[in-house]
Design an enzyme around this catalytic site. Structure first.
Site, PDB file in Angstrom:
ATOM      1  N   GLY A  86       2.430  -2.304   8.489  1.00  8.47           N
ATOM      2  CA  GLY A  86       2.525  -2.955   9.809  1.00  8.47           C
ATOM      3  C   GLY A  86       3.604  -3.305  10.105  1.00  8.47           C
ATOM      4  N   GLU A 143      -6.788  -5.159   3.494  1.00  8.60           N
ATOM      5  CA  GLU A 143      -6.769  -6.620   2.987  1.00  8.60           C
ATOM      6  C   GLU A 143      -7.675  -6.524   2.061  1.00  8.60           C
ATOM      7  OE1 GLU A 143      -4.372  -8.984   3.749  1.00  8.60           O
ATOM      8  OE2 GLU A 143      -3.449  -7.315   4.850  1.00  8.60           O
ATOM      9  N   THR A 148       0.780  -1.061  -0.012  1.00  7.62           N
ATOM     10  CA  THR A 148       0.075  -0.098   0.209  1.00  7.62           C
ATOM     11  C   THR A 148       0.772   1.256  -0.164  1.00  7.62           C
ATOM     12  OG1 THR A 148      -2.182  -1.109   1.062  1.00  7.62           O
ATOM     13  CG2 THR A 148      -1.782   1.232   1.471  1.00  7.62           C
TER      14      THR A 148
END
Lengths: 751, 751
Positions: free
Chosen positions: A228, A491, A189
């Site tokens: 993350g 996701e 992303t």
């Protein structure tokens, strides 16, 4: 029990624990058999129970109400300690899977096995740890995610896109699969691109003279975002970047890029990283942004299973790019499949937790009485039954399809790995597994979107059903909702996933109308597209009814056919797929609901699959099945009437009365049906949902424990000075203690 | 702008600020006129704008993104400082209302006015401060609540239940209305009783020998619970307790009970207080629990407008109780009306904030492109229009009914005070105002429930529409949702309120079928119950259409009549009101939607009421009106078909195509329509929603500001040691910096 309460321990008004005991004494269903059904088999049930106990008793991994008061910084620290603890469990779980505890350290052997003499690490070896992680996600979503990003996203990106040697090197030799050596994050992303992966802007330009790539973030929206693990933990990143060779853009490929020196955790040159900051939930995850400023990596760090850069053999020749476009495209997204499949399983587990809390509170809480009666339990109100019982049915209906999807996923991936390995390359097999993968994409997208939405709704509805106590953090709903809802946008944004799966379903429908239907591939969740069935529905031969058990699944198949036909006709006229997008999102939901009912029906109808032999338990399970179907038919009575599956009178006279009747029936087993999830109190962490049902004492004790009287309010509360000054400004206090006023005031007040 | 970003300021890929500028240049609507419509008049618009500027520029009252990272303790401290600041504004606002700034201090004079020589403090005097507080609630819900509990709940309990002397003493003389002298909290809810106020367990037993009451918490569930202000700030409490006189229980009455010494904030004897602890949101509110252990108060502290305890005149005679049961019951709940009316207004303001954010992001964000085009703006996708534009319509449709309800509330309360004061007592007037109050209860309950639910849904949908960025705390949705949703369960649980209002509506329907209808009272929001209209609908003379503007309101009236008829028939058979509870909840929602459309239509159709003379603006406002009606007809197409208001074909061929068409039309004005709320960036506090639309720079700047690189991640991140040890266990690192591997590894990787 409330030890620090100053009142009589006997609650004259209410004895909720007696109410829940009474439900259990009157229960006729077998909780163990139902648990085996929910966990998919007695073996998995026993394993789940063992793992759950390990988790909740582990001094580091366990969770309790102290989690509700932590700051972001504390959350990060606690989660980091848990990751370190989990790594030890991982080694243990691999050794358990391979039954290898003695002699050499198996993990070190696997790491040092550069010649691949030992059997490579397989999904089977990791299956115990995967289950442990999945169960952990139930009490600590942020922990589950932080480890999942490393193993599932970073790891699966390499597994899906790397050559066999690259997979062996990064995952086994460097230790990634054992949570050793390197810690990965998933660089897909960007700030400017989430859903549209094909337009990512990070560049990886090939340098022929040094046989390397240069990574560059060309502008602000190209910044890798929401990564993350990037802020605090990752040493490496699987970066999705545009491959530029000799000035030509080959589209988005994947590269392993080192971010930090693992020994010191210093950022490497050219890498800029920052913390994304505070989030609605999951603050234990250290999401970061990453920018690359001329970061150089060897050519061999590009994951090259399907696309390779071939350096020129001649000194001033041009490098070339060789690719298998079909598989390359599929594999590019394959890293995301694992996440989606896991999210469907999460929906089962997370949903079951809140179902338990809602159920136990509904039984223990009493409010309003009929004349001369004790106050009525909430669960005896039809409205409350309507609000709570269908939400309990949700995790029941997720379970069979979740396990089915998980099994399909692993089996298809194993097949893909085999037919695309050089040693066992099989072109025909590749074509077949390609189609299976496409179906898996449709099903996983639809099920992920539908179920994460269902559980967000479940948590919200059950929180409200617990009234004010639902707003207390100690009863789990607040953090539960805040942690959960990101599942609806990450996701794969749920609306985008719903659209993409529905468009594929629409294509299959159009093919079916032309007589084209692949019986071997599509007879599972797409069986409603079988041409003769479609014809029968559209000509009115096949009509909706609710007489037999199978009908409760079939009405959705009928509704889907009519729905798709309606949409196809609209598009014939408008030629505009976007204009029917709102309807397509619903198609995806209907597809999922149908799949869930179908999987449940298939499982329950055979005792060897259901593991349920007790008649009362089986009847209760069929009631849940019918309740789920009826509840959503009623919720979607608009579509069922609009597409003429049911008439308005059938809604009034059949659907709604059956629903009401079933609610009253299922109410009787509400406690055993939620006991059957077999989650211990330490996994629920909500005192109004504890097993003994002593809701007031348990809740009050928790509040006292988390807010000791000495610190807050009993003597002089914080900021008291400020309030005294506020209240005293410009006038005097009435000095009489407690304000026992002077007689002349008393006189006036008494008039 | 992103000062600390290391990349080129020019974003080659995206220039979102140009997109939003273009929307404004192409706009044809008059933002000022629309703002006057939304604020109900040009005068109120100007006042709102002035107050908003004061709020966002005040150094203590202003809010910014630092709020997202605070702990509970910090929240409490910040909120306490804001309360102290607000108290100064209150004095200023009263002086402004009375135009009295010179000479004596007006507030002190009012406090000292024991003979009531000066005009008593009226709603008009407090109207400016009420507006300030209402606007403040938009950026700081917890501050709004903490002050609202003191002024609105504690204060209105006294106003509604106290004698004129008691009102004057507690609110004016002791300074409560000026946030001086005493700080109150509202002691109604108990751990065991929320909705069922009639069964509260706290006891107030009359002691004839000392002419006092003794307050007692007899058991754990009787503990006062969720009491805002109790933990840290309140010196007094308006306690709802059972009046026991000479052994007889007279039901729940209200008492003023001192809790703390205002000079030291020490708890008074017999009072036990603790902190309720962490909540899903609004942690700046110090909710506490309270137990009374033989706390003694003078008889005169019982609020005695409608119920009095009369001591015996004879030495050993019995005390008696005198009561006006009808009014007593009504007034007991009247304290709650203020909250509900304010929550409808909150829904307008809070909803508009998130509507702005969703709109601006939808315009600035681009994703996926048609061939050879720049990537499409989200707002140009029909699905995104469907997700976002109806949510923008929601605050538009709340506004007229919110102001109308507020005006009705004040006017009815003034009437009640007048006809129930001894000096101006009027029995006939009392009967009339009693009926008006009952209607107000129905309307406020229905509107509170419906609108707080609508806004919870609005925040959730718009958060999801902003994808990943919606999950970042800095974009306001997370805290916004967490702070908002308690509105659905407090001050009357939404389901209970919906049920009670719908049951009253059903009663009026039954009366109407018998020809009984009060034209003077019920021709407003209950006009659909007029007998000839009901007859026309049920005989099919009056049918639903969508041709004229008025039809968009009338279809809901028609639907309500058919819906109520359906329910009435069901009850004729089953005699069971509980079994149709789920349908009743919907009746309340339909009633509210009808009221909202009706109020909007009435206001917009007359330029002197709407303050809109510009034709394009008026047209845009009618489009919003139609969009709102159609969106909810479509959402409830199940009911509209089930009760035969529309046929399935009308849904397919009229409702849904009109909706789609209207979405495309309203899209054109999305930016001016949200600019028209006129909320400055400092009130929005979400960088993706700022006025200039420079979404990426603004968002990234905010992240950098709140997460300075030095503290987190740029050098060595927190817990790095732990990760190094984790990764290094049992094996060595590959020491080559960044992992430039040895040649033999390179060779293997390159195969």
């Amino acid at each position: 029990m409330t030890k620090s309460s100053t009142v009589n321990q006997e609650c004259a008004a209410f004895k909720p624990q007696k109410l829940i005991q009474s439900e259990r004494s009157n229960s006729r269903v077998d909780v163990d058999q139902i648990n085996a059904f929910l966990e998919s088999s007695p073996e998995r049930r026993d394993q789940a129970q063992a793992l759950i106990q390990e988790i909740v008793k582990d001094p580091i991994l366990k969770t309790d109400s102290s989690m509700y008061d932590r700051s972001k910084r504390e959350e990060r620290a606690v989660t980091a300690r848990k990751i370190a603890r989990l790594a030890l469990y991982m080694e243990h779980d691999i050794k358990t899977a391979r039954k290898h505890f003695k002699g050499n350290d198996l993990i070190e052997d696997l790491q040092r096995d550069t010649e691949s003499k030992l059997p490579a690490l397989s999904n089977k070896d990791l299956s115990i740890f995967d289950r442990r992680l999945s169960l952990l996600h139930n009490i600590d979503p942020q922990l589950g995610t932080r480890v999942g990003v490393h193993l599932g996203l970073f790891g699966n990106c390499i597994k899906g896109n790397g050559t066999n040697e690259q997979i062996h090197y990064w995952l086994q030799e460097r230790g990634s699969s054992f949570m050793k050596g390197i810690y990965g994050c998933f660089g897909m992303t960007e700030l400017g691109h989430g859903s549209n992966v094909a337009r990512l802007q990070t560049k990886a330009t090939y340098n022929p003279d040094s046989d390397t790539f240069t990574l560059l973030t060309p502008n602000l929206p190209a910044t890798k975002f929401w990564i993350g693990g990037a802020a605090n933990s990752a040493t490496h990143c699987s970066v999705y970047a545009r491959l530029i060779v000799e000035g030509k853009d080959y589209g988005v490929k994947t590269f392993v890029v080192p971010l930090r020196n693992p020994e010191t955790f210093q950022l490497l040159p050219g890498i800029a990283i920052g913390d994304i900051g505070h989030k609605m939930g999951r603050n234990g995850i250290d999401n970061g942004w990453i920018q690359f400023h001329n970061v150089v990596i060897p050519r061999e760090y590009m994951l090259s299973r399907f696309t390779q850069v071939i350096p020129s053999k001649a000194p001033n020749g041009k490098a070339t790019v060789k690719t298998q476009p079909q598989l390359d495209q599929i594999s590019g997204y394959s890293a995301l499949l694992s996440g989606r499949v896991n999210m469907v399983m999460d929906s089962f587990r997370f949903g079951s937790k809140f179902a338990i809390i809602g159920a136990r509170y509904a039984v223990g809480r009493q409010q309003f009485a009929k004349p001369k009666q004790p106050e009525t339990q909430l669960i005896d109100y039809p409205l409350h039954q309507y609000r709570v019982l269908p939400q309990i049915a949700v995790p029941y209906l997720v379970s069979p399809v979740a396990f089915k999807l998980m099994d399909q996923y692993y089996s298809i991936l194993d097949e893909l790995y085999k037919v695309s390995s050089p040693a066992t390359f099989d072109k025909t097999g590749l074509a077949i597994v390609s189609k299976k993968l496409k179906n898996l994409f449709i099903d996983s997208a639809s099920l992920k979107a539908t179920n994460t939405w269902l559980v967000a709704e479940l948590i919200d509805q059950l929180r409200q059903s617990c009234g004010g106590q639902g707003y207390s953090s100690y009863n789990a709903f607040g953090k539960g909702y805040d942690d959960w809802v990101v599942q609806c946008t990450w996701e794969g944004d749920n609306n985008i996933l719903s659209l993409s799966s529905a468009k594929s379903i629409l294509k299959k429908f159009a093919a079916s109308r032309r007589g084209v239907f692949d019986r071997s591939l599509d007879s599972g969740s797409f069986d409603y597209l079988e041409p003769s069935f479609v014809r029968a529905v559209l000509t009115g031969q096949e009509t909706a009814s609710l007489r037999q058990l199978q009908d409760y699944t079939k009405v959705w198949a009928i509704a889907l056919v009519k729905f798709l036909d309606h949409i196809a006709r609209l598009i014939d006229v408008t030629k505009d797929l976007d204009s029917v997008a709102k309807l397509l999102v619903l198609v995806s939901k209907f597809h999922s609901l149908h799949s869930m009912l179908q999987a449940y029906y298939e499982k329950l109808k055979n005792p060897q699959d259901s593991h349920v032999t007790d008649a009362a338990s089986e009847a209760a399970l069929w009631d849940i099945y019918k309740l789920f179907s009826l509840y959503f038919i009623d919720k979607h009575s608009g579509e069922f009437q609009q597409f003429k599956v049911f008439t308005p009178d059938q809604i009034s006279q059949t659907v709604q009365p059956k629903l009401l009747e079933l609610l009253q029936k299922v109410r009787k087993s509400i406690i055993p049906l939620t006991d059957a999830f077999k989650l211990p109190d330490d996994m629920i962490n909500a005192p109004i949902g504890y097993f003994d049902g002593d809701i007031y004492h348990n809740y009050f004790s928790e509040i006292i424990k988390q807010n000791p009287a000495e610190a807050d309010g009993a003597g002089v509360p914080p900021n008291a000075d400020l309030f005294t000054r506020l209240l005293a400004r410009g006038s005097e206090f009435d000095h009489a203690l407690g304000g026992s006023p002077r007689s002349e005031i008393i006189e006036r007040l008494g008039k």
